[in-house]
Design an enzyme around this catalytic site. Structure first.
Site, PDB file in Angstrom:
ATOM      1  N   GLU A 273       0.836  -1.212   0.000  1.00  0.00           N
ATOM      2  CA  GLU A 273       0.000   0.000   0.000  1.00  0.00           C
ATOM      3  C   GLU A 273       0.864   1.253   0.000  1.00  0.00           C
ATOM      4  O   GLU A 273       0.832   2.037   0.943  1.00  0.00           O
ATOM      5  CB  GLU A 273      -0.861   0.038   1.271  1.00  0.00           C
ATOM      6  CG  GLU A 273      -1.665  -1.189   1.566  1.00  0.00           C
ATOM      7  CD  GLU A 273      -2.115  -1.257   3.029  1.00  0.00           C
ATOM      8  OE1 GLU A 273      -1.540  -0.555   3.885  1.00  0.00           O
ATOM      9  OE2 GLU A 273      -3.043  -2.012   3.304  1.00  0.00           O
ATOM     10  N   PRO A 274       1.656   1.479  -1.040  1.00  0.00           N
ATOM     11  CA  PRO A 274       2.530   2.656  -1.020  1.00  0.00           C
ATOM     12  C   PRO A 274       1.757   3.943  -1.292  1.00  0.00           C
ATOM     13  O   PRO A 274       0.806   3.962  -2.075  1.00  0.00           O
ATOM     14  CB  PRO A 274       3.513   2.371  -2.163  1.00  0.00           C
ATOM     15  CG  PRO A 274       2.756   1.525  -3.122  1.00  0.00           C
ATOM     16  CD  PRO A 274       1.790   0.709  -2.296  1.00  0.00           C
ATOM     17  N   GLY A 275       2.159   5.005  -0.636  1.00  0.00           N
ATOM     18  CA  GLY A 275       1.559   6.313  -0.890  1.00  0.00           C
ATOM     19  C   GLY A 275       2.640   7.327  -1.236  1.00  0.00           C
ATOM     20  O   GLY A 275       2.848   7.706  -2.389  1.00  0.00           O
ATOM     21  N   ARG A 276       3.388   7.717  -0.191  1.00  0.00           N
ATOM     22  CA  ARG A 276       4.408   8.751  -0.339  1.00  0.00           C
ATOM     23  C   ARG A 276       5.378   8.489  -1.488  1.00  0.00           C
ATOM     24  O   ARG A 276       5.648   9.378  -2.296  1.00  0.00           O
ATOM     25  CB  ARG A 276       5.204   8.844   0.982  1.00  0.00           C
ATOM     26  CG  ARG A 276       6.179   9.989   1.055  1.00  0.00           C
ATOM     27  CD  ARG A 276       7.064   9.875   2.315  1.00  0.00           C
ATOM     28  NE  ARG A 276       6.288   9.690   3.519  1.00  0.00           N
ATOM     29  CZ  ARG A 276       5.821  10.676   4.281  1.00  0.00           C
ATOM     30  NH1 ARG A 276       6.071  11.919   3.978  1.00  0.00           N
ATOM     31  NH2 ARG A 276       5.124  10.401   5.368  1.00  0.00           N
ATOM     32  N   ARG A 312       3.395  20.182   6.311  1.00  0.00           N
ATOM     33  CA  ARG A 312       4.412  19.261   6.839  1.00  0.00           C
ATOM     34  C   ARG A 312       5.532  19.962   7.614  1.00  0.00           C
ATOM     35  O   ARG A 312       5.938  19.457   8.661  1.00  0.00           O
ATOM     36  CB  ARG A 312       4.986  18.383   5.717  1.00  0.00           C
ATOM     37  CG  ARG A 312       3.925  17.466   5.065  1.00  0.00           C
ATOM     38  CD  ARG A 312       4.506  16.446   4.114  1.00  0.00           C
ATOM     39  NE  ARG A 312       5.319  15.474   4.792  1.00  0.00           N
ATOM     40  CZ  ARG A 312       6.630  15.506   4.872  1.00  0.00           C
ATOM     41  NH1 ARG A 312       7.314  16.420   4.226  1.00  0.00           N
ATOM     42  NH2 ARG A 312       7.287  14.606   5.555  1.00  0.00           N
ATOM     43  N   TYR A 316       5.531  18.463  11.271  1.00  0.00           N
ATOM     44  CA  TYR A 316       6.566  17.454  11.558  1.00  0.00           C
ATOM     45  C   TYR A 316       7.975  18.055  11.595  1.00  0.00           C
ATOM     46  O   TYR A 316       8.944  17.305  11.691  1.00  0.00           O
ATOM     47  CB  TYR A 316       6.589  16.369  10.481  1.00  0.00           C
ATOM     48  CG  TYR A 316       5.270  15.732  10.129  1.00  0.00           C
ATOM     49  CD1 TYR A 316       4.579  14.950  11.055  1.00  0.00           C
ATOM     50  CD2 TYR A 316       4.720  15.895   8.864  1.00  0.00           C
ATOM     51  CE1 TYR A 316       3.372  14.354  10.720  1.00  0.00           C
ATOM     52  CE2 TYR A 316       3.518  15.289   8.515  1.00  0.00           C
ATOM     53  CZ  TYR A 316       2.849  14.522   9.454  1.00  0.00           C
ATOM     54  OH  TYR A 316       1.664  13.928   9.102  1.00  0.00           O
ATOM     55  N   CYS A 344      -1.009  33.634  10.512  1.00  0.00           N
ATOM     56  CA  CYS A 344      -0.679  34.293  11.778  1.00  0.00           C
ATOM     57  C   CYS A 344      -0.247  33.309  12.845  1.00  0.00           C
ATOM     58  O   CYS A 344      -0.923  33.134  13.867  1.00  0.00           O
ATOM     59  CB  CYS A 344      -1.867  35.123  12.232  1.00  0.00           C
ATOM     60  SG  CYS A 344      -2.309  36.295  10.950  1.00  0.00           S
ATOM     61  N   GLU A 345       0.828  32.601  12.590  1.00  0.00           N
ATOM     62  CA  GLU A 345       1.449  31.696  13.554  1.00  0.00           C
ATOM     63  C   GLU A 345       2.926  31.637  13.214  1.00  0.00           C
ATOM     64  O   GLU A 345       3.278  31.526  12.043  1.00  0.00           O
ATOM     65  CB  GLU A 345       0.913  30.254  13.409  1.00  0.00           C
ATOM     66  CG  GLU A 345      -0.501  30.075  13.851  1.00  0.00           C
ATOM     67  CD  GLU A 345      -0.799  28.633  14.275  1.00  0.00           C
ATOM     68  OE1 GLU A 345       0.144  27.867  14.559  1.00  0.00           O
ATOM     69  OE2 GLU A 345      -1.985  28.312  14.315  1.00  0.00           O
ATOM     70  N   TYR A 373       1.017  14.011   1.005  1.00  0.00           N
ATOM     71  CA  TYR A 373       0.725  14.579   2.324  1.00  0.00           C
ATOM     72  C   TYR A 373       0.921  16.091   2.344  1.00  0.00           C
ATOM     73  O   TYR A 373       1.369  16.652   3.332  1.00  0.00           O
ATOM     74  CB  TYR A 373       1.578  13.908   3.410  1.00  0.00           C
ATOM     75  CG  TYR A 373       1.397  12.406   3.438  1.00  0.00           C
ATOM     76  CD1 TYR A 373       0.219  11.858   3.945  1.00  0.00           C
ATOM     77  CD2 TYR A 373       2.358  11.549   2.935  1.00  0.00           C
ATOM     78  CE1 TYR A 373       0.027  10.486   3.950  1.00  0.00           C
ATOM     79  CE2 TYR A 373       2.174  10.179   2.934  1.00  0.00           C
ATOM     80  CZ  TYR A 373       0.999   9.658   3.443  1.00  0.00           C
ATOM     81  OH  TYR A 373       0.807   8.295   3.437  1.00  0.00           O
TER      82      TYR A 373
HETATM   83  C1  LIG Z   1      -0.587   5.835   5.382  1.00  0.00           C
HETATM   84  C2  LIG Z   1      -0.726   4.393   5.105  1.00  0.00           C
HETATM   85  C3  LIG Z   1      -0.084   3.826   4.009  1.00  0.00           C
HETATM   86  C4  LIG Z   1       0.832   4.609   3.086  1.00  0.00           C
HETATM   87  O1  LIG Z   1       2.035   4.952   3.694  1.00  0.00           O
HETATM   88  P1  LIG Z   1       3.184   5.686   2.844  1.00  0.00           P
HETATM   89  O2  LIG Z   1       4.224   5.986   3.838  1.00  0.00           O
HETATM   90  O3  LIG Z   1       2.572   6.904   2.269  1.00  0.00           O
HETATM   91  O4  LIG Z   1       3.624   4.733   1.799  1.00  0.00           O
HETATM   92  C5  LIG Z   1      -0.295   2.486   3.753  1.00  0.00           C
HETATM   93  N1  LIG Z   1      -1.089   1.744   4.555  1.00  0.00           N
HETATM   94  C6  LIG Z   1      -1.728   2.258   5.618  1.00  0.00           C
HETATM   95  C7  LIG Z   1      -2.588   1.404   6.445  1.00  0.00           C
HETATM   96  C8  LIG Z   1      -1.572   3.600   5.934  1.00  0.00           C
HETATM   97  O5  LIG Z   1      -2.185   4.096   7.004  1.00  0.00           O
END
Ligand SMILES: *Cc1c(COP(=O)(O)O)cnc(C)c1O
Length: 434
Positions: A273-276, A312, A316, A344-345, A373
Site C-alpha cells: 500500500e505505497p503512498g508517499r 508538513r 513534523y 498568523c502563527e 501529504y
Molecule cells: C498511510 C498508510 C499507508 C501509506 O504509507 P506511505 O508511507 O505513504 O507509503 C499504507 N497503509 C496504511 C494502512 C496507511 O495508514
C-alpha cells in the site's frame, strides 16, 4: 528532481514552464508530473509485478481524482481510510475488487458502505470492529473478506507522529491477541478472514524494522496454520521513505528482497500500500514571494503559500527543498534566509536559514517533493481558499482542481435568524434578558 528541470534558465514541469502555469492559474498551485507518477508506479510494478503482488495506492497521500484515476489506469488499486476516500476511489474509477479499507476507527456507516460496494478486503484493527462488521455484513446478506491488522511491536525509527507499529501505538491488534481473534473471526458467518495486514509507519529509511515485522508476521502465519486456520493473503503496508533532504532511502529492490526473504515462501498472495513513494516526488508547490523583509537574524521571504497549503514543515518539522523558478546564475550569491507563509502563527515557517540566491517580490519558487501529504493535508485556516492543482502531461497541462473560491469556502455556513436579529420571537427574548 527529474520530471522537473531547468531549461533555458527556468524551471519546467515536463515540457511546461512553471512561469506559464503561475501566469495562467495563479499561485499557490500544486503542480504534478504525470511522467514521474507513472515512473514511480511502474517501479513498484517492475519489482513486484511478476510475483502478482497487489499494489494499492494509499489515497491519503494524495486523493485528487485525476491522480487516482491516472494510477488506476496503470492498474493500481486503492488503500482507503474513510468513507470519503471510498467515494473518491470509486469516483476515480478504481474497481471495488481493487480497494482495501484500513484505519483504526471505521464507523458503522463506513463499514456498511464498504460492504455494499463489494470492496476486496477490510483490514480489521480491533475486536469491536470485528463484531460490528460481522453484524453489518450479515444484515446485508454478505460475507466480507477481511484481514486482521497486526501491531507487530517494532520501532519503525521514523517521526513519532507517523510510527504506527509499536506496542502502545493506537493501530492494529496486539500481536499476542491475534491468534485468538483470528480464530474468533473464522467462526463468524459475516466475515471471512483470509490473512493478515501490517503497516508499521511512514517515511521509513531503515529496512531493519520491516524485516523484524515481516518475520513476526511470518511466524504468526505458521502459528495460525498449525491451529488449522486458513491464511492466504498478506498485506505488507506502505511506508518506504523518500529523499526530502539528505535521506538515503532503500531501493525498491532491497525492499523486495526483504519481502521475499521473510514472507516470500508462505504461499500467500501479497499486497502493498505505497503512498508517499509514489506521489511525493511527482509534485511541487508553486508559490510567489509577496515580500522579502529584513529580519533580526536572517532576511525573511514571505510567500503566498502558507502552512494551510503545506503543513508538513509546521506539523513534523519536515524539510522541503526550495527551488527558485528562475535558474540562479552559477555565481549567484547564496544567503541564509527564513522562508515563511502569511498565516498568523510562527509555526507557519517553511525553512529557517535556507541558502538561496537573491529573491524578491513576485519571484516564483517551487517547494519540492510536495506531491504526498501536502495538498491532502491542506486546510482553509485563516480563511485561505484551497490551492489549485495542475497535472502536467508532456507539453500540456490540466487544472485538476480549480482554486477554491472564497464564496465556496463559506457557502455551507449559516447564520441563524436569532443571531442576525431577524427572528422577532428571539428578539423579544433577547430584550427580556437585557
Ligand atoms: C498511510 C498508510 C499507508 C501509506 O504509507 P506511505 O508511507 O505513504 O507509503 C499504507 N497503509 C496504511 C494502512 C496507511 O495508514
Amino acid at each position: 528532481m527529474s520530471g522537473f528541470s531547468y531549461r533555458t534558465g527556468a524551471l519546467y514541469a515536463e515540457d511546461v514552464a512553471l512561469t506559464d502555469i503561475a501566469a495562467q492559474v495563479g499561485t499557490p498551485t500544486y503542480v504534478y508530473s504525470a511522467a514521474v507518477l507513472e515512473r514511480n508506479y511502474r517501479a513498484y510494478e517492475q519489482v513486484f509485478g511478476g510475483q502478482n503482488v497487489g499494489i494499492h495506492f494509499a489515497l491519503k497521500a494524495n486523493g485528487n481524482l485525476a491522480i487516482v484515476a491516472l494510477l488506476g489506469s496503470f492498474g493500481a488499486g486503492a488503500d482507503i481510510v474513510s468513507l470519503g476516500e471510498l467515494r473518491r476511489a470509486l469516483a476515480a474509477g478504481i474497481p471495488p475488487d481493487r480497494i482495501v479499507f484500513s484505519g483504526v476507527g471505521k464507523t458503522n456507516e463506513e463499514l456498511a458502505a464498504a460492504v455494499k460496494a463489494g470492496i476486496a478486503q477490510i483490514n480489521v484493527e480491533s475486536e469491536p470492529e470485528l463484531e460490528a462488521l460481522d453484524g453489518i455484513a450479515r444484515a446485508a446478506g454478505r460475507r466480507q473478506r477481511i484481514v486482521l491488522r497486526i501491531n507487530p511491536d517494532v520501532d519503525a525509527r521514523t517521526h513519532e507522529k507517523i510510527s504506527t507499529g509499536k506496542r502502545g501505538d493506537k493501530f492494529g491488534i496486539p500481536y499476542a491477541d491475534a491468534q485468538a481473534l483470528y480464530r474468533r473471526a473464522a467462526s463468524l458467518p459475516g466475515v471471512e478472514p483470509v490473512g493478515l495486514a501490517l503497516h508499521i509507519g511512514s517515511q521509513l529509511i531503515d529496512l531493519a524494522p520491516y524485516k523484524a515485522a515481516y518475520r513476526k508476521v511470518a511466524d504468526l502465519v505458521q502459528d495460525l496454520r498449525r491451529d488449522g486456520l486458513t491464511v492466504q493473503a498478506l498485506d505488507l503496508g506502505g511506508g518506504i521513505g523518500i529523499t526530502y533532504n539528505d535521506e538515503k532511502p532503500p531501493s525498491l529492490d532491497e525492499y523486495a528482497t526483504i519481502v521475499c526473504d521473510t514472507v516470500g515462501n508462505l504461499g500467500c498472495r501479497l499486497a502493498i500500500e505505497p503512498g508517499r513513494s509514489v506521489v511525493a516526488s511527482a509534485g511541487v508547490l508553486l508559490s510567489r514571494v509577496i515580500y522579502c523583509k529584513n529580519g533580526a537574524a536572517n532576511d525573511i521571504l514571505i510567500m503566498d503559500a502558507g502552512m494551510n497549503d503545506l503543513m508538513r514543515p509546521s506539523m513534523y518539522g519536515a524539510y522541503h527543498p526550495i527551488y527558485p523558478v528562475q535558474e540562479p546564475s552559477p555565481d549567484a550569491k547564496m544567503t541564509a534566509v527564513d522562508v515563511v507563509g502569511p498565516v498568523c502563527e510562527t509555526g507557519d515557517t517553511f525553512a529557517r536559514a535556507r541558502l538561496l540566491p537573491p529573491l524578491g517580490t513576485n519571484d516564483l519558487v517551487a517547494f519540492g517533493a510536495a506531491g504526498a501529504y501536502c495538498s491532502s493535508m491542506s486546510s482553509t485556516y485563516n480563511a485561505r481558499p484551497l490551492a489549485a492543482e495542475v497535472l502536467v502531461h508532456g507539453h500540456s497541462y490540466d487544472v485538476v482542481r480549480a482554486r477554491q473560491s472564497i464564496e465556496a469556502m463559506f457557502a455551507d455556513e449559516h447564520m441563524p435568524d436569532w443571531v442576525t436579529g431577524t427572528d422577532p420571537i428571539a428578539m423579544t427574548a433577547g430584550r427580556k434578558r437585557a
